[in-house]
Structures are given as C-alpha cells and as structure tokens.
Enzyme design. Structure first.
Site, PDB file in Angstrom:
ATOM      1  N   TYR B 156       0.850  -1.191   0.000  1.00 49.09           N
ATOM      2  CA  TYR B 156       0.000   0.000   0.000  1.00 49.09           C
ATOM      3  C   TYR B 156       0.890   1.247   0.000  1.00 49.09           C
ATOM      4  O   TYR B 156       1.717   1.418   0.902  1.00 49.09           O
ATOM      5  CB  TYR B 156      -0.881  -0.045   1.249  1.00 49.09           C
ATOM      6  CG  TYR B 156      -1.538   1.233   1.701  1.00 49.09           C
ATOM      7  CD1 TYR B 156      -1.358   1.685   3.004  1.00 49.09           C
ATOM      8  CD2 TYR B 156      -2.382   1.964   0.863  1.00 49.09           C
ATOM      9  CE1 TYR B 156      -1.989   2.846   3.459  1.00 49.09           C
ATOM     10  CE2 TYR B 156      -3.010   3.112   1.306  1.00 49.09           C
ATOM     11  CZ  TYR B 156      -2.807   3.548   2.606  1.00 49.09           C
ATOM     12  OH  TYR B 156      -3.419   4.684   3.063  1.00 49.09           O
ATOM     13  N   ASP B 241      -1.386  -6.302   9.429  1.00 48.82           N
ATOM     14  CA  ASP B 241      -2.449  -5.347   9.130  1.00 48.82           C
ATOM     15  C   ASP B 241      -3.572  -6.148   8.475  1.00 48.82           C
ATOM     16  O   ASP B 241      -3.455  -6.562   7.316  1.00 48.82           O
ATOM     17  CB  ASP B 241      -1.909  -4.256   8.197  1.00 48.82           C
ATOM     18  CG  ASP B 241      -2.938  -3.174   7.899  1.00 48.82           C
ATOM     19  OD1 ASP B 241      -4.153  -3.443   8.032  1.00 48.82           O
ATOM     20  OD2 ASP B 241      -2.532  -2.070   7.509  1.00 48.82           O
ATOM     21  N   ILE B 243      -6.829  -5.251   7.869  1.00 49.62           N
ATOM     22  CA  ILE B 243      -7.996  -4.407   7.650  1.00 49.62           C
ATOM     23  C   ILE B 243      -8.943  -4.910   6.560  1.00 49.62           C
ATOM     24  O   ILE B 243     -10.068  -4.446   6.471  1.00 49.62           O
ATOM     25  CB  ILE B 243      -7.628  -2.928   7.364  1.00 49.62           C
ATOM     26  CG1 ILE B 243      -6.939  -2.764   6.018  1.00 49.62           C
ATOM     27  CG2 ILE B 243      -6.785  -2.362   8.488  1.00 49.62           C
ATOM     28  CD1 ILE B 243      -6.758  -1.291   5.651  1.00 49.62           C
ATOM     29  N   LYS B 282     -12.710  -0.505   5.536  1.00 46.69           N
ATOM     30  CA  LYS B 282     -12.845  -1.324   4.336  1.00 46.69           C
ATOM     31  C   LYS B 282     -14.006  -2.309   4.447  1.00 46.69           C
ATOM     32  O   LYS B 282     -14.874  -2.363   3.598  1.00 46.69           O
ATOM     33  CB  LYS B 282     -11.545  -2.085   4.059  1.00 46.69           C
ATOM     34  CG  LYS B 282     -10.313  -1.197   4.054  1.00 46.69           C
ATOM     35  CD  LYS B 282     -10.358  -0.158   2.949  1.00 46.69           C
ATOM     36  CE  LYS B 282      -9.153   0.784   3.009  1.00 46.69           C
ATOM     37  NZ  LYS B 282      -9.200   1.817   1.978  1.00 46.69           N
TER      38      LYS B 282
END
Lengths: 469, 445
Positions: B156, B241, B243, B282
C-alpha cells in the site's frame, strides 16, 4: 525480547506525575451523592458541565443533525465515505464563524487556513512536528497545563523551557522573564523555535492583557521565532476584561501579511467551550500556507469523525443558538466561579482574580508548613486523602512558587461544590487548632502577603456579614 | 556592532521542521496525477459519461443498504434517545481506554470474521482514529528513528508516509514476484534482512498486510508460520495489518496471525511480538468515521499504545454508534455474509470481463481490487514503460488505476484495479472501455 523504542520506554508521557496520580485516587474512591457521599470529589478535571441542557435542547429540536440527514434526506453514504483531510467545508465555515463570534467579530478567520484535528491534544503535537524537532525548544510561561509535557515533547523530541512567572505581578509574562528563558535555552544548547502561550490561561483562569500580547509580538519579531496561542478557553471568558486574541493585536498593529503574521498560529477546540471533549474536535489555524499544507497532511493521523463534523456543522451554523449559548454559558460560569471564590473565602483561602476558564488558581501558601514543594506535596496529599478533594498542585503545572493549586468548578453540581467547600473549611479550621507551627506561620505569612490578599480579607469580612443575613 | 549584525545574519532563519518540508508524505508521487485527472473530469452515469472512472480508490460501496437499513431500524444508535439522556455522558467520555461496550463489540466482530477460530480480549484493544494512525503509532512504539521495518512488496503506497514520515523509520522491501503469486519466501525475507544490515539499519520488525493490498489475496497459513518463526529467530516484531479480513470472498479462506498463535498454544516467545491492526474503513465501508484498532499480545505495547492514542482518539459519538451496531449479532452475521457474497460477485465480474479482453489477473480471493497483469503491453519492461502505459490508460481509456510502481512492485506492468467503489453499471462501462482499448491495440499490431 521486549525491546520497544526509546519513546515507549521513557517517561515523557508524564503519566507518573501527581496530576495523573490524583486522578487515580479519585477513580478508586469517587464521590457520589447517593452511593458514596464520603468519596473523593473531583476538582482536578477542567470540564464544562454547566450548559449541556442547551445542547440537549438543540439536539431535540434538530434531530436530522445526528441522524445523518440534511433537509430530510439521508446523507449517510456521503458522510461515511468522507475522509478528505481538508475537512467538511460546511463544518470549517461554521467553526471559523464561531471563533470570530467568540472574539466579538473583531477578527475573522479564513476557512482555508484551518486544519481539523482529533482534539487540541493532537493540534498541539502536530504543530510541534511542523515547527520544531529534536534539539529545538519552545518557551512556555509557567504555570502551564501539565499535559503539555506529553503533548509537545513525547514523540516530537522537542524540549520545553519555562518562562517563569510569579505572583508578584499576578503571574503575567514580563520582558525579562522572556529573555531569561531564551538565554536558559541557549545555555542548554537548544534552538528556540517559538513561544507557546495558553490564552486564556490554564491553570490561571486569566486572559492575557494587551501589554502582554504586545510584548510577545515584539519578542517573536525580535528573535524571529513562532508564536502558538492555545485559545481553547477563549469561549469561557465570562467577565471583563474582554478576551483579546493575538490576531486582534496583530491586526491593530497593522502586521497583517508581514513576516511575523505568518509565524503566529492558533489552536482551538470544542472540548472546553462547548463541553464536548469526547467528540475530539480540535483545530489549528495558521497564517502560513506552508504550515497549513503540512499540518493538513499530518492530520491524516488524527482526523475528526465525519459523523461528528456534520453534527457540529449543523449546530454551529445555527447562529441564533450559538449567540444564546455563548451568553448563557458565560453567565453560568461566572456565577459558578463566584460560588467557589465565596466558599474559599469562608475557609480563609484566597485565589487569583480571574475572568475565564473552568477553574481558579488558589493560594494555599499560608497553609504550608514551609515554603517548599515538599510542603506543597504534603498539603496536597492531605487534601486528596483526608479532605477527599482532588485538586491539582501547582508543582504539576511547573509553578515556581509552592502553595498554589488549581481547583475546578464547572465539572460538578452546585451542591457538590458546596460540600467540597464545607470540607475545606473544616480542614482549615482543624489546622488552625492543631498546628503548633501555626503561630510561626502567621509571622512568616506577613512576608508573603501581597496587596490583593489584604483586599481579599477585607472583602470576606463584608461577605460573611451578607451571608449571615 | 557590525560583528553582531553579521552574526545575526548567519543564524539560520526560523523556518519549519525537516519533517514539515520533507517529501516523505509522498504526495508528490506521479500517480497523484491520476487523482487530479479524475477530479477535473469525473465520470457520472447521468451527466458525464465520457469522464474518468475512478478505479484507484479502495472503497467498499457495495453494502451501504445494509448499514442504512440498520440505522433506520435502530435510531437509538445515532441519537441518544428521546430527550438525549445518554448525550452528556457520551460527550464527556474521552477516556483513552475507549468505550468498553465498543471494544467488546469490536472483539466480537473480529472473532466473527475469523469464524470463531481466534479469540480477542477487549482489554487488549486500543482504539485509534483509523488504521493510518494505528500503523504510525505502532511504528513509534516498536522502532526508533533510523531503524527499519521489512515490508513485502508490492505494498500500500500510504505506508511510505504512515510508517516513515514523522517516525523517521525506514522501510526495507521484501521483494516478491509473480513466479509464485507474489508470496513471501524465506529467501526473500533473509535477503531483505541482510540488505538492511548491509546498510547498517537495525531491523525492528516485519509488517505484512493480510489479506494483501494491492494483491487482493490472503496469506497462507504456512507462510504466516514461516514469517512468525523468522521474527522469533531474529527477535523482532510482527505487525499484521488485517484491515481487509472481513472482505475475504470465502471467509474460511482467511487465516489470521491470531489463529496461528492460538494453534501453536499461545507461546510467550511468539505472542509477545505480534500486533494486529484492524479498521472499519474497508469491511464496513466507513472510512470517514476514523475507526482503527491495535490489538497486541504484549502488555507493554498495549499500555503505551493506549497512552499514545490520546493523539488520535475516536469520537465518542462514533464509538457509541458502532457499539450499538456491532453488538447486534443478527446484523453483523448477515452483514459479513452478504458483503462477502457481493464482493465475490464483483470480483468474478471484473476478472471475467478482463479475461474476455485478453487480460490476466493474479489469483485473488479478498479485498476491493484485483491485481492486473499488463506486462505484455509494455513498450519496455521498465518503470518508465509502465508509467507510459498508465498515462495512456488514464488519458485515452479514461480509467484511473494504480500502477505497480506506486506500490513498489519490482516487476513492471502490474496494476491495481478497484471494483467496489462504483455501481455495477459503471463497472460495466469500465470493462467495455478496456475491451475496446485492447481490441484497438490488437488491430494496430
């Protein structure tokens, strides 16, 4: 294993200070009128609980604002997706109008120069990241809000150097104190990047005079450094003198669009004026577009919930409401402060004359066993554990004179305040009877008595007569 | 006197901090031109059918109806009841521990997403204003300025800012490639670690995104174990992470690091270094509400993160809303199931459409995007070649997609294409345009 960063293992978060320890004691034994009438009364929390009814009534009349509706239509999706760090335009517009209104519309603010952050805590830290770094220092007048030690220094590596203020002139900033602080920083090999003041002051509860503000402008011009004016209590100025913002002074001196203009930054929040600390609404206002740009990007790390931005944009755009709120809030704060001052007087305790804030700066020097911070801590512990009042000792605010305490008045009911004052009165009375060194104290007290304390004793004599009527 | 003046002039002007003027916020990267092109000419089904279609924004817009229905049926979540009785308490609540009911609801939600294969203790949940804040905060806690975190590529683009900007920490890439669907290998890990050492950087941890952004795929259980063992061996941290965990098309395909720890018996030497980041931006499509969390098995990290969260607390108004919503298990079960089904359908639509146009994607099973391979179309197999192709797609095909180079992919020609931030109709239009573009290129050859 366990190796964490130096930031994680150092003590700069400040949570071991007495300011936080008082909180902890309160949490173990909190006063409740019904269930725990002998518990500790919280007077160390600068919250504004006096005007919730006004907010609640507005909410009842304007249900759309909290229900994601605008003109009856759902805007839920729009808000849920809105994460633009430039902030909701309608909210920024309403916020700058509110800030102008608080300043009697003597100054106006440009919504394009405002950056929204999750509380003033975030705003202050973000400004530090933008203006300074390890090896730099900001000068702060003492006494100051204990949270600054964490907010300004912890993750930024910036140092605070105190501008020492004393009761000799009601803790106002002087040119010599400024110079002394500057030199002190240089001696420590720190590069001074600016001055940060809180106006109105926490913990003093006073707004800065024009002379002080002029002094500051001169100082930062001369040294070519920044000035941050934390004005989070600007909406709590309940009596004269009227609040004078740094922006007003710059404007009056025709300094708009000059170099010094771009080095002045304001911090604001709705936590104190509106009593909404849970909603995390803070703002940075800067005249320097580069600072605005950098702070805006940094605000990604602490944006205000769009749900909350929308609610408050609706509330603050209601000018009829804001006008009424500001006026009523002032009246209530003033009244509440008077009750605290009267109660303190009955206990033979004076405080600094103040016109703002949610607290008073109380003088308990005459109750100290010696003119030392050890004695102040001793007294504080007795007040917390025996009198069962959590108040904030001046040392936690870096005051250089022992014996001063910050006492909050707006975070409890009137009855609770009354009870707190009764407890204090009994405590002081018991000291007078039991303390063998009281006579010695009486003698040394004369040395420290200043003009306004004499005036105070005279006043309280008269007030006592009135109360007995 | 003259000497004094001279000295004054030699003093550096006050200026701003290095952090303020650095470019590490990353906003000057070339692919921001894509955003600009979109802002200037945004596609609109009614009013601007020739505009640029935004396919560079990883937003989940497919399940708002479920959220709106909940809100309509539960007005108490977004107000404070008649006469606003809970308002005062809520407005005053700024405790950095966070609302207990909200933490409890988050813990339950995270367990549901993992099909009950992991348990979460609400007292280990630290709340932050978004995952952006959570990642930065963890970096402040786990590393010192000048230290390094290892991050698998492609990653990202926001990490360049979130992990490095104000923290002064560096990212050293763990290079992954298409030979094995971009999975992390032991060799790649070792190689990254050695590279960091050769630069005299002190490696403090590995940060993975699972499911991956931009790959749109889950990390396998054995890969997770391998990374965990690597972290134990080098005595460093592991941040996961997660998410996109609630956006796995078949929820049973997602393996959380929490499950791995549980299956291996919660050994201290493993748990003390693992930290999970989560967010509702998200899975629930609520990026505006700024809801992120850090879940750590390390007490020191929890305590420190909690204190640091003072700089980035979640609005209590929002905590109240989500505590209500996520405590409603009927709602959450239905939401998770339906959301995954819809995302799965969207994914199939786009992959099929791309296939028909002659374009392959890497194997994906989660997230809001697919990882598309346009390397056969490159004039030259370089970053420049990729950017040139990207510009053509932006300006001629009028689609804003994310070039792999912005994600630090070491193989040129890959692009991330989002599919959940638009209507089905718009997705159809985008696929038509791609099809046409590919036809034209075929005819030219």
């Amino acid at each position: 294993m366990g190796v964490l960063s130096r930031k994680a293992t150092c003590n700069s978060h400040g949570q071991d200070s007495s300011y936080f320890l008082g909180w902890q004691e309160y949490e173990k034994n909190p006063y409740d009128e019904v269930t725990n009438p002998h518990g500790i009364i919280q007077m160390g929390l600068a919250e504004n609980q006096l005007s919730f009814d006004l907010l609640e009534s507005w909410l009842a009349k304007n249900p759309d604002a909290a229900s994601f509706r605008r003109d009856g239509q759902s805007i839920f999706k729009e808000l849920a997706l809105f994460q633009d760090y430039h902030g909701l335009p309608a909210f920024k517009n309403a916020l700058v109008d509110f800030m102008a209104e608080i300043r009697g519309n003597k100054v106006t603010f440009d919504p394009n120069h405002i950056v929204l952050t999750a509380g003033a805590t975030s705003a202050n830290e973000t400004l530090m990241f933008c203006l300074a770094e390890q090896g730099d220092a900001f000068l702060l007048p003492t006494p100051y809000y204990p949270g600054f030690d964490r907010d300004l220094k912890w993750r930024t590596g910036v140092e605070i150097v105190p501008i020492e203020c004393t009761s000799s002139n009601r803790f106002q900033i002087t040119a010599s104190a400024l110079e002394k602080a500057y030199e002190q920083a240089q001696k420590k090999n720190l590069r001074v990047k600016g001055v940060l003041v809180t106006n109105p002051s926490n913990p003093l509860g006073t707004s800065m005079t024009r002379d002080e503000l002029d002094l500051l402008v001169n100082f930062i011009s001369d040294k070519e450094i920044h000035l941050i004016s934390d004005e989070i209590y600007s909406g709590t100025v309940f009596s004269s003198p009227a609040f004078v913002s740094i922006m007003e002074v710059l404007k009056d001196r025709n300094l708009e669009k000059t170099e010094v203009w771009e080095r002045v930054h304001i911090v604001y929040s709705l936590s104190k004026d509106l009593g909404l600390p849970g909603f995390r609404v803070g703002a940075i206002y800067s005249n320097d577009p580069i600072v605005v740009a950098a702070a805006t990007k940094m605000s990604s790390f602490g944006l205000v919930s769009s749900q909350t931005q929308y609610l408050l944009s609706a509330m603050l755009s209601d000018k009829k409401f804001t006008k009424e709120y500001i006026a009523k809030n002032h009246k209530r704060l003033q009244k509440r402060r008077s009750k605290l001052v009267a109660g303190l007087e009955k206990a033979g305790i004076g405080c600094l004359e103040s016109n703002a804030g949610l607290f008073c700066w109380v003088d308990m020097r005459h109750l100290l066993s010696s003119d030392t911070f050890e004695a102040e801590m001793e007294l504080w512990k007795r007040i917390v554990y025996d009198v069962k009042l959590n108040i904030s000792p001046g040392s936690s605010c870096h005051c250089i004179e022992p014996g001063w305490f910050r006492v909050c008045f707006a975070n409890m009911s009137e009855d609770t305040l009354k009870l707190a004052m009764q407890r204090l009165k009994s405590f002081v009375g018991s000291i007078a009877v039991n303390d063998r060194s009281h006579r010695d104290l009486k003698n040394s007290r004369r040395k420290f008595r200043t003009k306004w304390v004499f005036r105070l004793s005279f006043q309280s004599f008269h007030d006592r007569e009135q109360d007995e009527r | 006197m003259a000497v004094e003046i001279e000295q004054q002039q030699q003093q550096p002007s006050v200026g701003l901090s290095r952090v303020a003027v650095s470019k590490t916020h990353g906003e000057d990267s070339p692919y921001f031109a894509g955003w600009k092109a979109y802002d200037e000419n945004p596609y609109d089904e009614e009013s601007n059918r020739s505009g640029v279609i935004q396919m560079g924004l990883a937003e989940n817009q497919v399940s708002f109806d479920l959220l709106e229905k909940y809100l309509e049926e539960h007005p108490e979540a977004s107000s404070w009841g008649k006469g606003a009785p809970g308002f005062r308490e809520n407005a005053l609540f700024q405790d950095y521990h966070g609302l207990k009911s909200f933490r409890q609801a988050m813990a339950n939600f995270m367990e549901q997403i993992r099909g009950g294969r992991a348990k979460f203790d609400p007292d280990r949940i630290v709340l932050t204003a978004g995952a952006t804040a959570a990642n930065e905060l963890l970096t402040f806690i786990l590393a010192d300025p000048g230290d390094a975190l290892l991050v698998p590529t492609p990653y990202y683009p926001g990490f360049d800012r979130d992990l490095r900007w104000r923290t002064g920490v560096k990212i050293v890439p763990i290079h992954c490639d298409s030979s094995n669907n971009f999975q992390v290998t032991p060799q790649a890990l070792e190689s990254a670690y050695e590279h960091a050492q050769s630069m005299n950087l002190n490696v403090r941890g590995v940060l993975i995104t699972n499911p991956s952004n931009p790959l749109g795929s889950t990390v396998g259980g054995s890969t997770l174990e391998m990374i965990l063992e690597f972290a134990v061996c080098k005595n460093i941290h592991l941040v996961s992470d997660e998410i996109y965990s609630g956006s796995t098309f078949s929820p049973s395909e997602f393996t959380s690091i929490a499950e791995i720890l549980r299956n291996r018996g919660y050994k201290d030497i493993e748990t003390e270094r693992v930290h999970i980041v989560y967010s509702l931006s998200k899975d629930l499509g609520l990026p505006g509400f700024r809801v992120g969390t850090i879940y750590s098995y390390n007490d020191n990290v929890v305590t420190t993160a909690r204190r640091m969260s003072s700089f980035t607390l979640i609005s209590s108004q929002t905590q109240h809303l989500l505590a209500c919503m996520l405590s409603n298990t009927e709602f959450t079960e239905n939401y998770i199931k339906t959301n995954c089904e819809r995302l799965s359908l969207r994914y199939e639509t786009i992959v099929e459409g791309l296939k028909k146009a002659g374009i392959e994607c890497s194997k994906g099973n989660a997230g809001l995007f697919c990882w598309m391979n346009l390397s056969p179309l490159l004039d030259e197999p370089t970053r420049e070649g990729e950017l040139a192709l990207w510009k053509i797609i932006l300006n001629e095909v009028r689609l804003n997609i994310s070039p792999g180079s912005s994600c630090h992919c070491s193989e040129p020609g890959w692009f991330r294409v989002c599919f959940a931030n638009m209507s089905e109709q718009t997705l159809g239009v985008a696929l038509e345009r791609i099809h046409k573009f590919m036809e034209q290129r075929k005819n030219l050859q």
